[in-house]
Structure formats: C-alpha cells, structure tokens
Design an enzyme around this catalytic site. Sequence first.
Site, mmCIF file in Angstrom:
data_model
loop_
_atom_site.group_PDB
_atom_site.id
_atom_site.type_symbol
_atom_site.label_atom_id
_atom_site.label_comp_id
_atom_site.label_asym_id
_atom_site.label_seq_id
_atom_site.Cartn_x
_atom_site.Cartn_y
_atom_site.Cartn_z
ATOM 1 N N ALA A 83 -4.818 7.321 -4.310
ATOM 2 C CA ALA A 83 -3.439 6.913 -4.595
ATOM 3 C C ALA A 83 -3.496 5.408 -4.831
ATOM 4 C CB ALA A 83 -2.538 7.262 -3.422
ATOM 5 N N SER B 52 0.845 -1.207 0.000
ATOM 6 C CA SER B 52 0.000 0.000 0.000
ATOM 7 C C SER B 52 0.871 1.244 0.000
ATOM 8 C CB SER B 52 -0.937 -0.033 1.219
ATOM 9 O OG SER B 52 -1.929 0.951 1.084
ATOM 10 N N ASN B 53 0.314 2.371 0.344
ATOM 11 C CA ASN B 53 1.082 3.622 0.397
ATOM 12 C C ASN B 53 0.550 4.502 1.531
ATOM 13 O OD1 ASN B 53 -1.122 5.324 -0.677
ATOM 14 N ND2 ASN B 53 -0.835 4.019 -2.473
ATOM 15 N N HIS B 54 1.157 5.667 1.693
ATOM 16 C CA HIS B 54 0.848 6.513 2.852
ATOM 17 C C HIS B 54 -0.363 7.419 2.674
ATOM 18 C CE1 HIS B 54 4.248 5.380 5.185
ATOM 19 N NE2 HIS B 54 5.122 5.751 4.262
#
Length: 400
Positions: free
Chosen positions: A277, A209-211
């Site tokens: 995102a 995943s991402n932030h």
Amino acid sequence: MSLKGKKILLGITGGIAAYKCASLIRLLVKQGAEVKVIMTTSALDFITPLTLATLSKNPVLHDFYDKGTGEWTNHVSLGLWADLMIIAPLSANTLSKMANGQSDNLLLTTYLSARCPVMVAPAMDLDMYKHPSVRTNLDRLEEYQVIVLEAGTGDLASGLSGKGRMLEPEEILEAALNHFDNPQTLEGRTFLITAGPTQEAIDPVRYISNHSSGKMGIALADTAAALGAKVTLILGPSSLSPTHPGIEVVAVTSAKEMYDAAALRHPIADVIIFAAAVADYTPVTTSSEKLKKSGSEMNIPLKKNIDIAETLGKSKGEGQFHIGFALETENEEANAKEKLERKNFDLVVLNSLRDEGAGFRHDTNKVTLIKRGGSPIQTEVMSKTDVAKRILNEIPRSKA
Ligand code: CTP
C-alpha cells in the site's frame, strides 16, 4: 476448498469407462465448477452427448466446426478458458497422440493449445497399460508437466483383472480439489513481492502512512517460497515478517526506497506481485529538524510519489507476470479493470472494504480475481494464506 468459479474442460476418449464421466461431471458441478465437455469420435460410442450436455449444462463439443452452420469451434479460446483440463478416460491411442503432438481432433488441438494444467486418467487393459510404449508415452506426458492419475487395479472390461482401471470419479474429483488446494510447484520461479505500507517523512519524527499491515504480501511470500519459488520481499515498515527462511527481505521505508529496490530486481524476476500500500503522495520537502507548532492550521505541500507498479509495468518483459491489488469502495470492478489496463497487470486482486473480514489488518480476506480477458472470480472469506494459494494458482504453469 471447493471448485467454485473453476472452469474445467473434460476431454473424453473412447473407452468403457467413459460412462463414469456422467458421475464425474455431476460431482464437479456439485462442487461449483463450470464444466465443458469435448468428446472424441470413439467416445460417442460409449456415452451420449445428450446425457453429458444435460449434466454439464453446456453443449458437448466434438467437431472442429458445426456442419450445419459452418460455425468454427475455437480450440484456442477453449484452452484459454479452462483453469484445468481433465482427460478421462485417456485411451492408449489418444495418449500416444498427445505424447507426439498429433492434432487430428478437437480434443487434441485443444490439449496442444491449452495453457492451463492438464490432468489425465488413463484406462486400458492391463497388458496395454504395462506395454513399454504406453509407459514411455506416460513418462513423456509427465515431462510435459501433465498430471498423470495412474490407473487403479481391479476387474477390467476384457474380463481380466489387473492394473488399468480408470480411477473412480470420486478419486478424480479429489485430485482436482487437491490440485487447486495445493497449487503447482513454483520451483525455478523467481518472485518479487512488494508489501506493507510506506512511510513518507515530514520531519525526523513524523510521517504520512496508512494502515496496511503487510499480512497479505507476507502470506504470498511465505506461500510462494513454500512451493519452491525464490522470493524477494520488499517490505515497508511492518511489525510482521515472513516465516520462511529462504525469503530475502529488503526492508524499506519510503515509496522511493521501495521503487529503487524493486526496479533493481525487476529484470530478473518472472512473477512480480505489487501488494504494497504505497503512499500516493510524499511531502515536497522533508525538514531535517523537528517542525515546531505555530498557528492554528498547518499545510504540508505534497507531491505525487512514483507509481511503482505502473512504472515497472511499462518495462514488463516477455515471460513476466504482474499481479496488482486494487482496494476500492465504489465501482469496484470497473476501477479494478481500469487499473489492470493502466498498470499493465496480468491479474488484479480486488479488495472491497465493504466486505466484512476483508482488507487491512484482518487475518482473513475476501477478494475478486480479475484476469486479463477473463470473467471476475469472487472468493469466500478465507485466511490470507488460503487467499495467497488461490492467487498463486492463477499464475501460468509455464512462464507467461
Ligand atoms: N501501487 C504502486 N505504487 C504506487 C501506488 C500503487 O506500486 N505509488 C500499486 C499497489 O501496490 C497496487 C496497485 O498499484 O498493486 C493499486 O494501488 P491503489 O492504491 O489501489 O491504486 P492507485 O493507482 O493508487 O489509484 P487510487 O488511489 O486512485 O485508487
């Protein structure tokens, strides 16, 4: 809120209040606006183009073409250039022509082809202002979504006193500032917004995943709903949620789920904002059992996820307005413009991670707005809600 980066087209018609346009231009320019002026022939009797050109730092436009060179003044591109057209003072004559679609001067052809909001400040004698034909024409302009700044009361050029005075330049400036601060109502518009990160499962307990926090997309959803839009928010895993009760939230986990949910609703939406995102890659296979550790290295084969914005951009229909985001660390503007083209966006919101207070997890953001065919506009660092308002302001008033 200032008018920094805003393009304002000021239309001046014949009336004694035209002299006040010198102060109005000065106030607009002081607030950071770029101002271009169009005058009707009778306005030329009340104030000189030289004064207005000097204050606005742009040549004053009057004729359809330059009689010396034959150069044509493109009223269509003028109307597309502006973020707001203000007609002040608005005479009873020009009002009547605007209400009836007449186009016998540059100001009127520009008004008819302008896609930006239009604000008018009428000025006339009190009996003219009360006349039923004038009232009907003003009502008609309001039906056409023109913002009418009703005349004030006071001494009039005729020597009489009553309602008919053009609002003071300070009041017109305030109306322009309010207009940009409180974007148009979005009543009747249907929004589809993707937000947050996606999670791509490796096994039942791990994921890629991402932030992304989802804050920017959620702020857009709340702001659009507060302005009357019907909003569906397709939200990846996030600890946050929108506050507006009218928003339909569709919770998804993976890019594939986000795409399916968005594709299903895309045909009925007229503004689509891709704020998520989305993970660019996903594991080729997802293990149904927890992967056990073995060896000192591990490789997870990945495959490209579907690009939601690009895929839906291909089926963008007439009247749909697509907004995308670009998070860049180098060649920011060039990369953002390339995305605008490739993904068929109408507007791209560029985030640079180099800017302090911008990007992931912050409550604030600083963005550059790049519209198809327009020059980039950079905002200050502002709250994500203010950035949301600023972005929503770029949506065409009538469906694209
Ligand atoms: N986007 C999307 N689906 C994807 C990837 C991106 O809908 N699979 C959307 C994002 O929501 C954003 C825009 O496309 O509006 C730009 O995404 P970004 O990740 O910055 O660009 P990429 O196309 O992934 O290019 P790169 O990672 O190479 O910069």
